[in-house]
Scaffold this active site. Structure first.
Site, PDB file in Angstrom:
ATOM      1  N   ARG A  40     -11.300  -2.832  -6.523  1.00  0.00           N
ATOM      2  CA  ARG A  40     -11.076  -2.496  -7.598  1.00  0.00           C
ATOM      3  C   ARG A  40     -12.241  -1.324  -8.025  1.00  0.00           C
ATOM      4  O   ARG A  40     -13.307  -1.878  -8.069  1.00  0.00           O
ATOM      5  CB  ARG A  40     -11.341  -3.275  -8.823  1.00  0.00           C
ATOM      6  CG  ARG A  40      -9.871  -4.328  -8.327  1.00  0.00           C
ATOM      7  CD  ARG A  40      -9.548  -5.323  -9.455  1.00  0.00           C
ATOM      8  NE  ARG A  40      -8.291  -6.272  -8.950  1.00  0.00           N
ATOM      9  CZ  ARG A  40      -7.797  -6.973  -9.835  1.00  0.00           C
ATOM     10  NH1 ARG A  40      -8.012  -7.138 -10.870  1.00  0.00           N
ATOM     11  NH2 ARG A  40      -6.561  -7.578  -9.291  1.00  0.00           N
ATOM     12  N   ASP A  58       3.306  -1.598 -13.305  1.00  0.00           N
ATOM     13  CA  ASP A  58       2.969  -0.547 -12.132  1.00  0.00           C
ATOM     14  C   ASP A  58       3.329   0.904 -12.434  1.00  0.00           C
ATOM     15  O   ASP A  58       4.427   1.408 -12.656  1.00  0.00           O
ATOM     16  CB  ASP A  58       4.401  -1.205 -10.828  1.00  0.00           C
ATOM     17  CG  ASP A  58       4.149  -2.383 -10.607  1.00  0.00           C
ATOM     18  OD1 ASP A  58       3.026  -2.903 -10.539  1.00  0.00           O
ATOM     19  OD2 ASP A  58       4.959  -2.840  -9.905  1.00  0.00           O
ATOM     20  N   HIS A 107      -1.298  -7.718 -11.726  1.00  0.00           N
ATOM     21  CA  HIS A 107      -0.671  -6.812 -12.475  1.00  0.00           C
ATOM     22  C   HIS A 107       0.197  -7.200 -13.901  1.00  0.00           C
ATOM     23  O   HIS A 107       0.543  -8.265 -13.805  1.00  0.00           O
ATOM     24  CB  HIS A 107       0.437  -6.180 -11.533  1.00  0.00           C
ATOM     25  CG  HIS A 107      -0.120  -5.574 -10.388  1.00  0.00           C
ATOM     26  ND1 HIS A 107       0.820  -4.802  -9.487  1.00  0.00           N
ATOM     27  CD2 HIS A 107      -1.228  -5.383 -10.040  1.00  0.00           C
ATOM     28  CE1 HIS A 107      -0.155  -4.028  -8.539  1.00  0.00           C
ATOM     29  NE2 HIS A 107      -1.403  -4.594  -8.806  1.00  0.00           N
ATOM     30  N   HIS A 162      -3.018  -4.004 -15.758  1.00  0.00           N
ATOM     31  CA  HIS A 162      -3.164  -5.522 -15.447  1.00  0.00           C
ATOM     32  C   HIS A 162      -2.970  -6.558 -16.599  1.00  0.00           C
ATOM     33  O   HIS A 162      -3.393  -6.469 -17.895  1.00  0.00           O
ATOM     34  CB  HIS A 162      -4.699  -5.891 -14.555  1.00  0.00           C
ATOM     35  CG  HIS A 162      -4.720  -5.010 -13.248  1.00  0.00           C
ATOM     36  ND1 HIS A 162      -4.814  -6.017 -12.154  1.00  0.00           N
ATOM     37  CD2 HIS A 162      -4.256  -3.990 -12.584  1.00  0.00           C
ATOM     38  CE1 HIS A 162      -4.704  -5.305 -10.989  1.00  0.00           C
ATOM     39  NE2 HIS A 162      -4.346  -4.136 -11.491  1.00  0.00           N
ATOM     40  N   HIS A 221      -7.578   1.383  -8.090  1.00  0.00           N
ATOM     41  CA  HIS A 221      -7.854   0.649  -6.753  1.00  0.00           C
ATOM     42  C   HIS A 221      -8.383   1.806  -5.960  1.00  0.00           C
ATOM     43  O   HIS A 221      -8.345   3.020  -5.910  1.00  0.00           O
ATOM     44  CB  HIS A 221      -6.800   0.380  -6.342  1.00  0.00           C
ATOM     45  CG  HIS A 221      -6.088  -0.888  -7.159  1.00  0.00           C
ATOM     46  ND1 HIS A 221      -6.563  -2.357  -6.857  1.00  0.00           N
ATOM     47  CD2 HIS A 221      -5.302  -0.920  -8.114  1.00  0.00           C
ATOM     48  CE1 HIS A 221      -6.115  -3.042  -7.687  1.00  0.00           C
ATOM     49  NE2 HIS A 221      -5.313  -2.356  -8.617  1.00  0.00           N
ATOM     50  N   HIS A 281       6.973  -4.538 -12.100  1.00  0.00           N
ATOM     51  CA  HIS A 281       6.034  -4.980 -12.912  1.00  0.00           C
ATOM     52  C   HIS A 281       5.838  -3.977 -13.943  1.00  0.00           C
ATOM     53  O   HIS A 281       5.923  -2.624 -13.759  1.00  0.00           O
ATOM     54  CB  HIS A 281       4.428  -5.118 -12.414  1.00  0.00           C
ATOM     55  CG  HIS A 281       4.348  -6.348 -11.262  1.00  0.00           C
ATOM     56  ND1 HIS A 281       3.517  -6.183 -10.472  1.00  0.00           N
ATOM     57  CD2 HIS A 281       4.935  -7.626 -11.136  1.00  0.00           C
ATOM     58  CE1 HIS A 281       3.774  -7.214  -9.345  1.00  0.00           C
ATOM     59  NE2 HIS A 281       4.547  -7.728  -9.910  1.00  0.00           N
ATOM     60  N   HIS A 328       6.606  -6.919  -7.532  1.00  0.00           N
ATOM     61  CA  HIS A 328       5.838  -5.295  -7.690  1.00  0.00           C
ATOM     62  C   HIS A 328       7.018  -4.539  -7.013  1.00  0.00           C
ATOM     63  O   HIS A 328       7.863  -4.717  -6.051  1.00  0.00           O
ATOM     64  CB  HIS A 328       4.625  -5.610  -6.730  1.00  0.00           C
ATOM     65  CG  HIS A 328       3.923  -4.559  -6.669  1.00  0.00           C
ATOM     66  ND1 HIS A 328       3.186  -3.641  -7.641  1.00  0.00           N
ATOM     67  CD2 HIS A 328       3.583  -3.485  -5.605  1.00  0.00           C
ATOM     68  CE1 HIS A 328       2.507  -2.633  -7.550  1.00  0.00           C
ATOM     69  NE2 HIS A 328       2.802  -2.346  -6.093  1.00  0.00           N
ATOM     70  N   HIS A 350      -2.827   0.724 -12.208  1.00  0.00           N
ATOM     71  CA  HIS A 350      -2.046  -0.233 -12.877  1.00  0.00           C
ATOM     72  C   HIS A 350      -2.474  -0.759 -14.252  1.00  0.00           C
ATOM     73  O   HIS A 350      -3.767  -0.921 -14.259  1.00  0.00           O
ATOM     74  CB  HIS A 350      -1.699  -1.681 -11.744  1.00  0.00           C
ATOM     75  CG  HIS A 350      -1.432  -1.374 -10.625  1.00  0.00           C
ATOM     76  ND1 HIS A 350      -2.393  -1.877  -9.490  1.00  0.00           N
ATOM     77  CD2 HIS A 350      -0.496  -0.510  -9.858  1.00  0.00           C
ATOM     78  CE1 HIS A 350      -2.001  -1.355  -8.414  1.00  0.00           C
ATOM     79  NE2 HIS A 350      -0.891  -0.786  -8.590  1.00  0.00           N
TER      80      HIS A 350
END
Ligand code: CU
Ligand code: ZN
Length: 197
Positions: free
Chosen positions: A188, A132, A112, A96, A171, A129, A120, A94
């Protein structure tokens, strides 16, 4: 024969690259200046504007890579090569909200990127988002190499959906595209700041 085998992947890459650049570059007039309606962003859109993010591993991890973002007329093309992933697994990926990788766990990048205040969701929809994106899929060697188009974000316009200066996170787990507000993608592995290039 050996020579052909060696050259083939290079030729394929060159073709892919040519397709990407030509996708919105042909058969359209130059009438996309300021005021021509490039979308919800505040600033004018510059086809060809580029940004890059150099992913660095968070503490205790070995995930790294380079991601390029290229503004086209109606979308942003994303090119990613990421190493040090869990082999044969998908990893949430993503943009962020904060371009801040200062914390050892990457949490400093915040949630996000969501300038439009949406839930989301799946990258192909509109109820999601802006940050995303599709999961990265690692091969048997833990390497993910991919390219895809994203709408809902811009490169270098200065508008609300401009991703320059934002964070980029890989992630531990796959994004399920459903759970709020993170897709249940877990910790993360790597963090980067998206910079104009
Ligand atoms: Cu994320
Ligand atoms: Zn999200």
């Amino acid at each position: 024969m050996l020579r052909l085998r060696t050259l083939a992947p290079v030729a394929a890459l060159a073709l892919l690259s040519a397709c990407g650049h030509g996708m919105y570059g042909q058969g359209r007039g130059p009438g996309m200046g300021p005021g021509a309606g490039p979308g919800p962003g505040a600033g004018p859109m510059y086809p060809g504007a580029q940004a890059v993010a150099m992913l660095q591993p968070t503490q205790g991890n070995a995930t790294a890579g380079t991601v390029r973002f290229e503004q086209h007329r109606h979308a942003v093309m994303v090119f990613a090569r990421v190493t040090g992933l869990k082999p044969n697994q998908e990893h949430g990926f993503h943009v962020h909200e904060k371009g801040d990788c200062s914390s050892p766990d990457g949490m400093s990048a915040g949630g996000h990127f969501n300038p439009t205040g949406k839930p989301h969701g799946h990258f192909s929809g509109t109820e999601r988002h802006a940050g995303d994106m599709p999961n990265l899929r690692a091969d048997a060697n833990g390497v993910a190499e991919t390219r895809f188009m994203m709408t809902g974000m811009e490169v270098g316009t200065g508008g609300a959906t401009d991703i320059v200066g934002k964070g980029l996170i890989v992630h531990v787990n796959p994004d399920d595209y459903t759970s709020q507000p993170t897709g249940n993608a877990g910790g993360r592995l790597a963090c980067a700041v998206i910079q104009k290039s």
